[in-house]
Enzyme design. Structure first.
Site, PDB file in Angstrom:
ATOM      1  N   ASP A 141       0.836  -1.199   0.000  1.00  0.00           N
ATOM      2  CA  ASP A 141       0.000   0.000   0.000  1.00  0.00           C
ATOM      3  C   ASP A 141       0.875   1.255   0.000  1.00  0.00           C
ATOM      4  O   ASP A 141       2.009   1.223  -0.484  1.00  0.00           O
ATOM      5  CB  ASP A 141      -0.935  -0.028   1.213  1.00  0.00           C
ATOM      6  CG  ASP A 141      -2.283   0.607   0.922  1.00  0.00           C
ATOM      7  OD1 ASP A 141      -2.315   1.805   0.599  1.00  0.00           O
ATOM      8  OD2 ASP A 141      -3.314  -0.082   1.037  1.00  0.00           O
ATOM      9  N   HIS A 214      -3.815   6.215   3.299  1.00  0.00           N
ATOM     10  CA  HIS A 214      -4.521   5.046   2.773  1.00  0.00           C
ATOM     11  C   HIS A 214      -3.985   3.750   3.368  1.00  0.00           C
ATOM     12  O   HIS A 214      -4.746   2.887   3.829  1.00  0.00           O
ATOM     13  CB  HIS A 214      -4.387   5.036   1.249  1.00  0.00           C
ATOM     14  CG  HIS A 214      -5.191   4.002   0.545  1.00  0.00           C
ATOM     15  ND1 HIS A 214      -4.779   2.695   0.414  1.00  0.00           N
ATOM     16  CD2 HIS A 214      -6.387   4.076  -0.101  1.00  0.00           C
ATOM     17  CE1 HIS A 214      -5.679   2.016  -0.276  1.00  0.00           C
ATOM     18  NE2 HIS A 214      -6.668   2.832  -0.602  1.00  0.00           N
ATOM     19  N   SER A 540     -10.931  -0.635  -1.672  1.00  0.00           N
ATOM     20  CA  SER A 540      -9.714  -0.626  -0.849  1.00  0.00           C
ATOM     21  C   SER A 540     -10.027  -0.917   0.604  1.00  0.00           C
ATOM     22  O   SER A 540      -9.217  -1.516   1.319  1.00  0.00           O
ATOM     23  CB  SER A 540      -9.029   0.742  -0.937  1.00  0.00           C
ATOM     24  OG  SER A 540      -8.360   0.905  -2.151  1.00  0.00           O
TER      25      SER A 540
END
Length: 767
Positions: A141, A214, A540
């Site tokens: 990620d 994220h 996600s």
């Protein structure tokens, strides 16, 4: 019906019928009723039908009927309902009743997705898996913010001796940032640098530290430690906790800020390669590459090796929905996850009039605890050349400093332009609004509520509005819903396998965030507030839910293959929402299909004990690649083998779902041959149950199969004949035609092994 309107009617009804009916209403309470499933009469098709029939048999008292709330299938056998005392007395005397407990209330203690998924601290998958202890999840990620409370290692045992990874140093990151929770962190950027990315000039960190937030969010979703009083500006307040809270985390950073957050294939393959070497048990990738033949897809290639090593690879399906053929990560050795909503939403309470003449609620995620008390509200009814809140319809002299009511949808541009203090929008689209849409104090109400506001404002001139923000609502219905952006199947490169595999929570998920990265927009200039936790949406967010649940299953079943774990997740998934209808598609508002949600929504409690699994080995996937007409070279790239055989080439992979591609003729027939493996210790017998719609004929041979014990196998064949001129026919190239289900129901047992059977038009790709 609006709750305030309902209670107004109830009030006047009670006045008219006298005190006896009032006493009946006062006597009604919510109860949790435990039932003995074995006592269910055979005439009922399922336990929910039995419960509903039981409730309907109870007598009404002064017209007051029982109200069903929920049917429980996992944490307890039974249901909840609102009953009068006399109705409860009747119920407690019925056969099958075990116990009744009155409703109790406590403080919110979780950010809800674990509760929504049925995870409980003292019973079921969490304690049986020891909360994922000894499992290692590798997350590929944007990096990680190691100081987040979600990565504390309080009471964590020592790092597993088998771990071979490391915590590398870099910009604003060193080895001391790792601990017994975050046991590894690496950064891979060579490919991006070669492509011309100067990381330092983008303000990103040339290290495993997360600049975007994220990766921190996905990591904490999968395996975050519990954090009390977490919230997004007081929304969703509770204890934030990952799916596998005792599992270890290793971050592999491949995404760097370059305005689009792209990852180089070289970096991605390197990261996955390193994760395999380090010894992860699960890989979670909330990223995807454009669908190409598998040998050109870095994730597909690396995931094949991971699968051979026994590593479960879970990937996001992509955010290309709601159109068909938008799936990413469609390789059959990857678990592909779509996104759905949960039964939680965020609201504001709106009160009109100085003495509270009308109080309603609507959706809002405005981040400030703003005091809105008796502020003038404007609604320009009467003769008007255009709808209020159309572009340039508002005069700043009329609305400056006031709230505006818009009865024609959402137009924040116009209310901001005119200098309104805030706005209330009547809209059908509130379900689509996200936190970033509430940069000013807006409230979105459904049209039914909007009509009540409109009627009031027409009658009450020069009135005011008061608003209380930062409210969290639980138990919203229907849920789950397939969110509009979640990518749909079939997969363009591999349409013979149904994708996505499964649906998981992916809308407004609360999890840890980079605290120096703005998350909440405020004002017309879009300044951003900071927060340690954020509400994010996307496949996600759905992906790490399944990665964490897979870690729990692996902790319980150490000898299960990645295919067996995926099968357990798929065949126990559910397709019925909390209003007892098929999971709907957010875009259309009607029932979705397996091309939207795969086998259904993930159900961790059932997945721990699926009864049977559709297992797969590397050679099975090779046979599938051969069936796809892949060349020897292509297969060698994917499998790293040169001594393979295509003698058993077949598109009929032993998968937990069935896909029929229709041709241009009226009727298509296909024969599937599959093998089931028992994963319980005792012997068992299963019977095939087919739920097929008109236009689809399904024959299963043999109709019953027997197993001697754990890891015994049984073969069956299923012939599916589809008449494209009958049934749910939509002759568009991207539309499903028909679908049903095959279930293997255990005779005198509890296990049901269910698979979707889907017929659809799709392209016929060649490698």
């Amino acid at each position: 019906m609006d709750c305030s309107f309902f209670f107004s009617l109830l009030y006047f009804f009670l006045l008219s019928v006298g005190m006896s009916a009032a006493l009946v209403a006062d006597d009604r309470r919510t109860y949790i009723i435990h039932m003995d499933k074995s006592a269910m009469p055979s005439l009922f098709p399922d336990h929910h039908s039995w419960y509903m029939s039981t409730l309907s048999s109870l007598s009404s008292l002064n017209g007051v009927l029982p109200t069903h709330l929920y049917t429980y299938n996992h944490v307890l056998d039974g249901f909840s309902a609102v009953l009068c005392r006399s109705q409860l007395d009747q119920l407690e005397k019925m056969s099958g009743h075990v116990a009744t407990y009155p409703e109790t209330f406590g403080k919110l203690q979780t950010t809800h997705t674990p509760k929504f998924l049925g995870l409980e601290p003292n019973v079921g998958l969490w304690p049986e898996a020891n909360f994922g202890d000894d499992m290692i999840i590798g997350v590929v990620d944007t990096g990680i913010w190691p100081e987040s409370e979600s990565f504390r290692d309080d009471e964590m045992p020592p790092v597993p001796e088998r771990w071979r990874g490391t915590c590398e140093s870099g910009v604003e990151f060193n080895s001391s940032n790792c601990n017994r929770k975050l046991i590894g962190a690496r950064s891979f950027s060579k490919g991006m640098k070669e492509a011309g990315l100067n990381i330092s000039k983008t303000d990103d960190y040339d290290s495993p530290r997360d600049y975007d937030g994220h990766g921190t969010h996905t990591s904490s979703t999968a395996a975050g430690s519990p954090v009390q009083d977490a919230s997004y500006f007081n929304y969703a307040k509770g204890t934030a906790i990952g799916m596998a809270p005792k599992a270890r985390l290793a971050m592999y950073k491949v995404l760097f800020f370059n305005y689009t957050y792209e990852a180089a294939a070289t970096d991605t393959i390197a990261a996955m390669d390193q994760a395999i070497a380090d010894g992860v048990d699960i890989m979670s990738l909330s990223l995807g590459f454009f669908e190409t033949p598998f040998e050109q897809n870095p994730i597909a290639v690396a995931a094949f090796t991971a699968m051979e090593k026994g590593i479960i690879v879970v990937c996001a399906a992509g955010n290309g929905g709601p159109h068909g053929f938008t799936i990413l990560n469609g390789a059959p050795w990857i678990t592909t996850v779509g996104a759905g909503t949960i039964d939680r939403d965020y609201a504001a309470e709106v009160t009109l009039g100085d003495i509270g003449d009308l109080t309603v609620s609507g959706k809002s995620i405005y981040p400030l605890d703003l005091l809105v008390s008796r502020v003038p509200i404007y609604f320009g009814y009467g003769n008007r050349s255009k709808e209020i809140c159309d572009d340039y319809s508002l005069d700043p002299k009329d609305v400056a400093g006031k709230y505006v009511f818009c009865d024609s949808g959402v137009n924040t541009f116009e209310t901001d332009r005119a200098g309104a203090a805030g706005a209330i929008f009547s809209t059908d689209d509130s379900i689509f609004l996200q936190p970033g849409d509430f940069n000013n104090p807006y409230v979105a109400v459904i049209p039914e509520v909007g009509n009540s506001i409109k009627d009031y404002l027409i009658k009450a001139k020069n009135t005011t509005v008061s608003i209380k923000f930062q409210l969290t609502v639980l138990g919203t219905k229907p849920a789950p819903i397939v969110v509009w952006f979640s990518s749909r199947g079939p997969d363009r490169k591999s349409p013979w396998i149904l994708k996505p595999d499964i649906l998981a929570p992916g809308v407004n998920i609360l999890a840890a965030y980079a605290p120096n990265r703005g998350i909440a927009p405020i004002g017309d200039d879009y300044d951003y507030l900071l927060s340690d936790f954020a509400l994010l949406s996307g496949t996600s967010m759905a992906c790490p839910h399944v990665a964490g649940i897979s870690a729990l299953l692996k902790a319980v079943h150490r000898d299960w293959s990645p295919a067996a774990i995926r099968s357990a997740l798929m065949t126990t998934a559910y397709v019925i929402d909390n209003v007892n209808g098929t999971i709907i598609d957010m875009t259309t508002g009607i029932a979705g299909t397996p091309l939207d949600y795969g086998s259904g929504h993930i159900d961790p409690i059932k997945a721990i004990d699926p009864g049977l699994v559709y297992d797969l080995e590397a050679q099975d996937y090779i046979n599938y690649l051969c069936g796809m007409n892949y060349t020897n070279q292509q297969i060698k790239i994917i499998t790293k083998r040169s001594n393979f055989s295509c003698d058993q080439a077949s598109l009929d992979l032993n998968y937990p779902s069935f896909m029929i591609l229709l041709n241009n003729t009226n009727t298509t027939s296909y024969i599937f041959k599959r093998v089931l493996t028992s994963v319980v210790n005792s012997s068992s017998v299963y019977r095939a149950v087919v739920n097929a719609p008109s236009g689809m004929k399904v024959v299963v041979e043999p109709p019953a199969i027997a197993f001697d014990g754990k890891y015994s196998t049984a073969k069956f064949s299923m012939t599916v004949e589809v008449d494209a001129g009958v049934g749910n026919v939509r002759i568009q190239s991207d539309s499903i035609v028909n679908y049903g289900y095959l279930s293997w129901n255990e005779v005198k047992g509890k296990h049901v092994v269910r698979s979707p059977v889907v017929a659809a038009f799709a392209p016929y790709p060649r490698a």
